[in-house]
Scaffold this motif. Structure first.
Motif, short mmCIF file in Angstrom:
data_model
loop_
_atom_site.label_atom_id
_atom_site.label_comp_id
_atom_site.label_asym_id
_atom_site.label_seq_id
_atom_site.Cartn_x
_atom_site.Cartn_y
_atom_site.Cartn_z
N GLU A 21 0.84 -1.20 0.00
CA GLU A 21 0.00 0.00 0.00
C GLU A 21 0.87 1.26 0.00
O GLU A 21 0.58 2.23 -0.70
CB GLU A 21 -0.93 -0.01 1.21
CG GLU A 21 -2.02 1.04 1.12
CD GLU A 21 -3.09 0.87 2.18
OE1 GLU A 21 -3.62 1.90 2.61
OE2 GLU A 21 -3.39 -0.27 2.56
N ILE A 22 1.97 1.21 0.75
CA ILE A 22 2.90 2.35 0.76
C ILE A 22 3.50 2.55 -0.62
O ILE A 22 3.60 3.67 -1.10
CB ILE A 22 4.01 2.13 1.82
CG1 ILE A 22 3.41 2.23 3.22
CG2 ILE A 22 5.15 3.12 1.64
CD1 ILE A 22 4.34 1.82 4.34
N GLY A 23 3.89 1.45 -1.27
CA GLY A 23 4.46 1.55 -2.62
C GLY A 23 3.48 2.14 -3.61
O GLY A 23 3.84 2.96 -4.46
N TYR A 24 2.21 1.74 -3.49
CA TYR A 24 1.18 2.27 -4.38
C TYR A 24 0.98 3.77 -4.14
O TYR A 24 0.92 4.56 -5.09
CB TYR A 24 -0.14 1.52 -4.17
CG TYR A 24 -1.22 1.93 -5.14
CD1 TYR A 24 -1.18 1.49 -6.47
CD2 TYR A 24 -2.27 2.75 -4.75
CE1 TYR A 24 -2.16 1.86 -7.37
CE2 TYR A 24 -3.26 3.13 -5.64
CZ TYR A 24 -3.20 2.68 -6.96
OH TYR A 24 -4.16 3.06 -7.86
N ILE A 71 10.51 -7.30 1.68
CA ILE A 71 10.27 -7.74 0.31
C ILE A 71 9.12 -6.90 -0.26
O ILE A 71 8.00 -6.97 0.25
CB ILE A 71 9.97 -9.24 0.26
CG1 ILE A 71 11.17 -10.02 0.82
CG2 ILE A 71 9.65 -9.68 -1.17
CD1 ILE A 71 10.93 -11.50 1.02
N VAL A 72 9.42 -6.12 -1.29
CA VAL A 72 8.47 -5.15 -1.83
C VAL A 72 8.41 -5.24 -3.35
O VAL A 72 9.12 -6.03 -3.96
CB VAL A 72 8.86 -3.71 -1.40
CG1 VAL A 72 8.80 -3.55 0.12
CG2 VAL A 72 10.25 -3.34 -1.91
N GLY A 73 7.59 -4.37 -3.95
CA GLY A 73 7.48 -4.30 -5.40
C GLY A 73 8.71 -3.68 -6.05
O GLY A 73 9.53 -3.06 -5.37
N VAL A 74 8.83 -3.83 -7.36
CA VAL A 74 10.02 -3.38 -8.07
C VAL A 74 10.21 -1.86 -7.99
O VAL A 74 11.34 -1.39 -7.95
CB VAL A 74 10.03 -3.85 -9.55
CG1 VAL A 74 10.13 -5.36 -9.63
CG2 VAL A 74 8.82 -3.34 -10.31
N ASP A 75 9.13 -1.10 -7.97
CA ASP A 75 9.27 0.36 -7.91
C ASP A 75 9.61 0.85 -6.51
O ASP A 75 10.13 1.94 -6.35
CB ASP A 75 7.98 1.04 -8.39
CG ASP A 75 7.79 0.89 -9.88
OD1 ASP A 75 8.65 1.42 -10.63
OD2 ASP A 75 6.82 0.26 -10.32
N GLU A 76 9.32 0.07 -5.50
CA GLU A 76 9.57 0.46 -4.12
C GLU A 76 10.95 0.01 -3.64
O GLU A 76 11.45 0.50 -2.63
CB GLU A 76 8.48 -0.14 -3.23
CG GLU A 76 8.43 0.41 -1.84
CD GLU A 76 7.29 -0.16 -1.01
OE1 GLU A 76 7.22 0.17 0.18
OE2 GLU A 76 6.46 -0.94 -1.53
#
Length: 167
Positions: free
Chosen positions: A33-36, A116-121
């Motif tokens: 959610e933070i990454g979004y 472990i997060v998304g590629v943009d984060e």
């Protein structure tokens, strides 16, 4: 009109847009959610930057505007494909997307921590690694006390999982 009849100084350069973090074809664009929210903030910042463009030279303004438009296009594609993963719904005793994992690497005295997060984060300086990274891949599905081995050429790095949390 053919480009052959345009004065050279009137031709606009095509802006070079740096690519976003690599997301292989077919890979789901998982985000926290933070990454979004970071992606949405980035889009707002680019939109504000575009609105406030002021250059004395019209050509420079158009080039700057084209660059921002190209960045916005890539960003909007990322936002549209984002799949938010709720950290509250992840299994608390297993490493999954969004987990913060404390590990001891090769019997080191000081443990290290990764989320472990998304590629943009992903940002290794902040301890955030992409779910597609080799380290994340070997840690996913592991539990506290498990070990995972990462082969780096002729060297093996052993990661022992000490803690798992979702915050």
């Amino acid at each position: 009109m053919s480009r052959g009849f345009v004065k050279e100084e009137d031709q606009e350069e095509i802006p070079m847009v740096p690519p976003r973090a690599d997301l292989p074809n077919g890979a789901v664009n998982y985000v926290t959610e933070i990454g979004y929210n970071n992606l949405l903030e980035e889009r707002n910042a680019l939109s504000l930057e575009k609105e406030s463009l002021q250059h004395d030279n019209e050509k420079e303004r158009r080039i700057a505007s084209n660059l921002i438009n190209a960045k916005l296009q890539l960003l909007n594609e990322r936002i549209a494909s984002a799949k938010i993963v709720s950290l509250n719904e992840q299994p608390k005793n297993e490493v999954r997307f969004g987990a913060t994992v404390k590990v001891v690497i090769d019997n080191a005295e000081t443990p290290q921590q990764f989320q472990i997060v998304g590629v943009d984060e992903a940002n290794i300086a902040k301890g955030k690694i992409s779910f597609l990274s080799p380290i994340a891949r070997i840690l996913i599905s592991k539990h506290i006390g498990d070990t995972a081995t990462l082969q780096l050429g002729k060297v093996e790095r052993v990661f022992e999982i000490m803690e798992i949390s979702y915050t």
